[in-house]
Design a protein around this motif. Structure first.
Motif, PDB file in Angstrom:
ATOM      1  N   UNK A  93      -8.209   0.613 -11.854  1.00 10.56           N
ATOM      2  CA  UNK A  93      -7.613   0.707 -13.187  1.00 10.56           C
ATOM      3  C   UNK A  93      -6.665  -0.454 -13.442  1.00 10.56           C
ATOM      4  N   UNK A  94      -6.522  -0.798 -14.722  1.00 13.00           N
ATOM      5  CA  UNK A  94      -5.539  -1.776 -15.159  1.00 13.00           C
ATOM      6  C   UNK A  94      -4.324  -1.006 -15.691  1.00 13.00           C
ATOM      7  N   UNK A 112       2.783  -2.202 -15.028  1.00 12.30           N
ATOM      8  CA  UNK A 112       2.246  -3.217 -14.116  1.00 12.30           C
ATOM      9  C   UNK A 112       3.250  -3.511 -12.989  1.00 12.30           C
ATOM     10  N   UNK A 113       4.523  -3.578 -13.305  1.00  7.38           N
ATOM     11  CA  UNK A 113       5.548  -3.803 -12.272  1.00  7.38           C
ATOM     12  C   UNK A 113       5.540  -2.672 -11.237  1.00  7.38           C
ATOM     13  N   UNK A 114       5.373  -1.453 -11.719  1.00  6.38           N
ATOM     14  CA  UNK A 114       5.327  -0.310 -10.798  1.00  6.38           C
ATOM     15  C   UNK A 114       4.053  -0.380  -9.935  1.00  6.38           C
ATOM     16  N   UNK A 115       2.948  -0.766 -10.552  1.00  4.69           N
ATOM     17  CA  UNK A 115       1.697  -0.895  -9.793  1.00  4.69           C
ATOM     18  C   UNK A 115       1.826  -1.982  -8.722  1.00  4.69           C
ATOM     19  N   UNK A 116       2.454  -3.093  -9.082  1.00 11.58           N
ATOM     20  CA  UNK A 116       2.664  -4.177  -8.105  1.00 11.58           C
ATOM     21  C   UNK A 116       3.537  -3.683  -6.948  1.00 11.58           C
ATOM     22  N   UNK A 117       4.579  -2.913  -7.269  1.00  9.31           N
ATOM     23  CA  UNK A 117       5.456  -2.379  -6.233  1.00  9.31           C
ATOM     24  C   UNK A 117       4.667  -1.455  -5.290  1.00  9.31           C
ATOM     25  N   UNK A 118       3.798  -0.634  -5.857  1.00 10.68           N
ATOM     26  CA  UNK A 118       2.962   0.251  -5.028  1.00 10.68           C
ATOM     27  C   UNK A 118       1.985  -0.566  -4.176  1.00 10.68           C
ATOM     28  N   UNK A 119       1.485  -1.648  -4.725  1.00  6.80           N
ATOM     29  CA  UNK A 119       0.581  -2.518  -3.959  1.00  6.80           C
ATOM     30  C   UNK A 119       1.342  -3.206  -2.826  1.00  6.80           C
ATOM     31  N   UNK A 126      -4.433  -4.153  -4.887  1.00  4.54           N
ATOM     32  CA  UNK A 126      -4.782  -4.960  -6.056  1.00  4.54           C
ATOM     33  C   UNK A 126      -6.035  -5.734  -5.695  1.00  4.54           C
ATOM     34  N   UNK A 127      -7.190  -5.248  -6.169  1.00  5.99           N
ATOM     35  CA  UNK A 127      -8.475  -5.833  -5.779  1.00  5.99           C
ATOM     36  C   UNK A 127      -8.714  -7.193  -6.421  1.00  5.99           C
ATOM     37  N   UNK A 128      -8.166  -7.384  -7.609  1.00  5.16           N
ATOM     38  CA  UNK A 128      -8.159  -8.680  -8.279  1.00  5.16           C
ATOM     39  C   UNK A 128      -6.941  -8.661  -9.196  1.00  5.16           C
ATOM     40  N   UNK A 129      -6.500  -9.791  -9.698  1.00  7.65           N
ATOM     41  CA  UNK A 129      -5.272  -9.800 -10.493  1.00  7.65           C
ATOM     42  C   UNK A 129      -5.300  -8.770 -11.625  1.00  7.65           C
TER      43      UNK A 129
END
Length: 144
Positions: A93-94, A112-119, A126-129
């Motif tokens: 998901x994006x 997106x910031x939260x997703x990056x933190x989880x990654x 994060x499979x691709x940007x």
């Protein structure tokens, strides 16, 4: 007697000399046997130690790989909501799609910031940007 004939004394002298040679060879052979017996005993002890070590190692339980540390979500409740969305999702998901699934006003930069933190914590991958998913080998224990 002629010069080619041996006298009884000469025969006895040769026999005595031969007897001494045989006795010397026998003594040398006994010494070799003693040395070889000591080597054989030492090899027997070494083989027994190997057998005991093998038996001990076979009796040990198979080592279990260490359990990966439980992944810890940040304290904010939005992270639990995000993980609920990814648990239900069957594809990456994006941030915009996560916002829509959470019925949020579209604020993908914040999500997106939260997703990056989880990654970064390896809770998501994060499979691709900009495209996030749960890792294939997700740890069973994600602690809130």
């Amino acid at each position: 007697m002629t010069g080619g004939e041996l006298t009884l004394g000469a025969v006895l002298a040769r026999l005595e000399e031969r007897e001494r040679e045989i006795a010397a060879q026998a003594e040398t052979t006994r010494e070799q046997i003693t040395q070889l017996t000591a080597q054989l005993d030492e090899l027997g002890r070494a083989a027994e130690e190997v057998r005991i070590t093998r038996k001990t190692l076979l009796a040990l339980p198979d080592p279990q790989p260490p359990a990966p540390p439980a992944l810890k979500l940040p304290d904010h409740p939005a992270y639990r909501q995000i993980m609920t969305v990814f648990t239900a999702a069957d594809h990456p998901l994006r941030a915009r799609q996560v916002c829509e699934a959470m019925d949020l006003e579209i604020a993908p930069n914040n999500v997106r910031l939260k997703l990056k933190r989880l990654a970064d914590r390896r809770i998501l991958a994060e499979t691709e940007p900009g495209l996030f998913t749960r890792p294939r080998q997700q740890s069973p224990g994600i602690q809130p």
